[in-house]
Design a protein around this motif. Structure first.
Motif, mmCIF file in Angstrom:
data_model
loop_
_atom_site.group_PDB
_atom_site.id
_atom_site.type_symbol
_atom_site.label_atom_id
_atom_site.label_comp_id
_atom_site.label_asym_id
_atom_site.label_seq_id
_atom_site.Cartn_x
_atom_site.Cartn_y
_atom_site.Cartn_z
ATOM 1 N N ALA A 129 44.533 17.163 1.230
ATOM 2 C CA ALA A 129 43.436 17.226 0.254
ATOM 3 C C ALA A 129 42.155 16.697 0.883
ATOM 4 O O ALA A 129 41.058 17.220 0.640
ATOM 5 N N THR A 167 43.647 22.816 -1.282
ATOM 6 C CA THR A 167 43.978 22.662 -2.697
ATOM 7 C C THR A 167 45.489 22.810 -2.894
ATOM 8 O O THR A 167 46.194 23.349 -2.027
ATOM 9 N N SER A 168 45.955 22.363 -4.040
ATOM 10 C CA SER A 168 47.373 22.487 -4.375
ATOM 11 C C SER A 168 47.800 23.953 -4.369
ATOM 12 O O SER A 168 48.859 24.311 -3.848
ATOM 13 N N SER A 169 46.969 24.805 -4.926
ATOM 14 C CA SER A 169 47.274 26.237 -4.980
ATOM 15 C C SER A 169 47.377 26.831 -3.576
ATOM 16 O O SER A 169 48.293 27.615 -3.281
ATOM 17 N N GLU A 170 46.451 26.457 -2.704
ATOM 18 C CA GLU A 170 46.484 26.962 -1.327
ATOM 19 C C GLU A 170 47.760 26.540 -0.619
ATOM 20 O O GLU A 170 48.378 27.341 0.097
ATOM 21 N N ALA A 211 45.937 16.887 -6.035
ATOM 22 C CA ALA A 211 44.959 16.274 -5.119
ATOM 23 C C ALA A 211 44.043 15.327 -5.878
ATOM 24 O O ALA A 211 43.733 15.552 -7.034
#
Length: 204
Positions: A169, A174-177, A204
């Motif tokens: 982070a 990102t969490s999605s990435e 994050a």
């Protein structure tokens, strides 16, 4: 150099760089020789354009304006390449190696440009840890770009641990990435499901 002229040169450089990156077709299927060559040529074109403006601008612009202008151009380049690579939804093992190689190719061939952007009192300039810290602070997308090269060669557990520690982070991921990246590289398994769950549970 007048502000208007410099602004137009920055816009032109950005357009040329975007076109060069477009030639990589999203860096898809680099395990196939034709796609790999296209992606490599794209990176070489990016390096060529950046080196050209580096030589031209450094010789005529005051240092502070030169650095600011180069940062303005470099940021979107690393951001775009990283974004394109992270959008690949399925990567063969050979692809991860090819993508990692492309990132290293860019970084190695831009070393003289990078060195021109940092404050270094030593006569002998080289890209050491302190230099990279300076560059990462000035160009956040470069930090993410460099980290992606490491991620492409990391184990599932190591990637998850790096996310949980906040390291990824901090690099701009990102969490999605990270969820998409893991799904693209690692086959479905109980461990993958567990790691994806940890990432969701540790925002994050």
């Amino acid at each position: 150099m007048a502000d208007g002229i410099l602004r137009r040169q920055i816009q032109l450089a950005a357009a040329n760089l975007s076109e060069a990156i477009d030639g990589a077709d999203g860096f898809q299927n680099t395990h196939q020789s034709q796609h790999c060559e296209s992606a490599k040529f794209s990176i070489e074109q990016v390096v060529f354009i950046l080196e050209k403006i580096h030589i031209m601008w450094e010789s005529v612009l005051p240092r502070s304006i030169y650095r600011r202008s180069m940062f303005h151009v470099l940021g979107p380049v690393f951001s775009r390449i990283t974004k394109d690579m992270l959008l690949i939804d399925d990567m063969a093992a050979e692809e991860t190696l090819q993508l990692q190689g492309l990132i290293h190719l860019a970084l190695e061939n831009l070393s003289s440009l990078f060195l021109s952007l940092v404050e270094n009192d030593d006569d002998e300039k080289f890209l050491d840890h302190h230099t990279w810290v300076q560059l990462d602070e000035s160009i956040p997308s470069l930090k993410k770009f460099r980290k992606l090269a490491e991620l492409l060669d990391m184990s599932l557990k190591s990637i998850t641990a790096a996310w949980e520690s906040g390291e990824l982070a901090n690099c701009g991921f990102t969490s999605s990435e990270m969820r998409n990246f893991i799904k693209a590289i690692f086959a479905d398994s109980p461990l993958r499901k567990e790691c994806l769950g940890w990432i969701v549970a540790t925002p994050a």
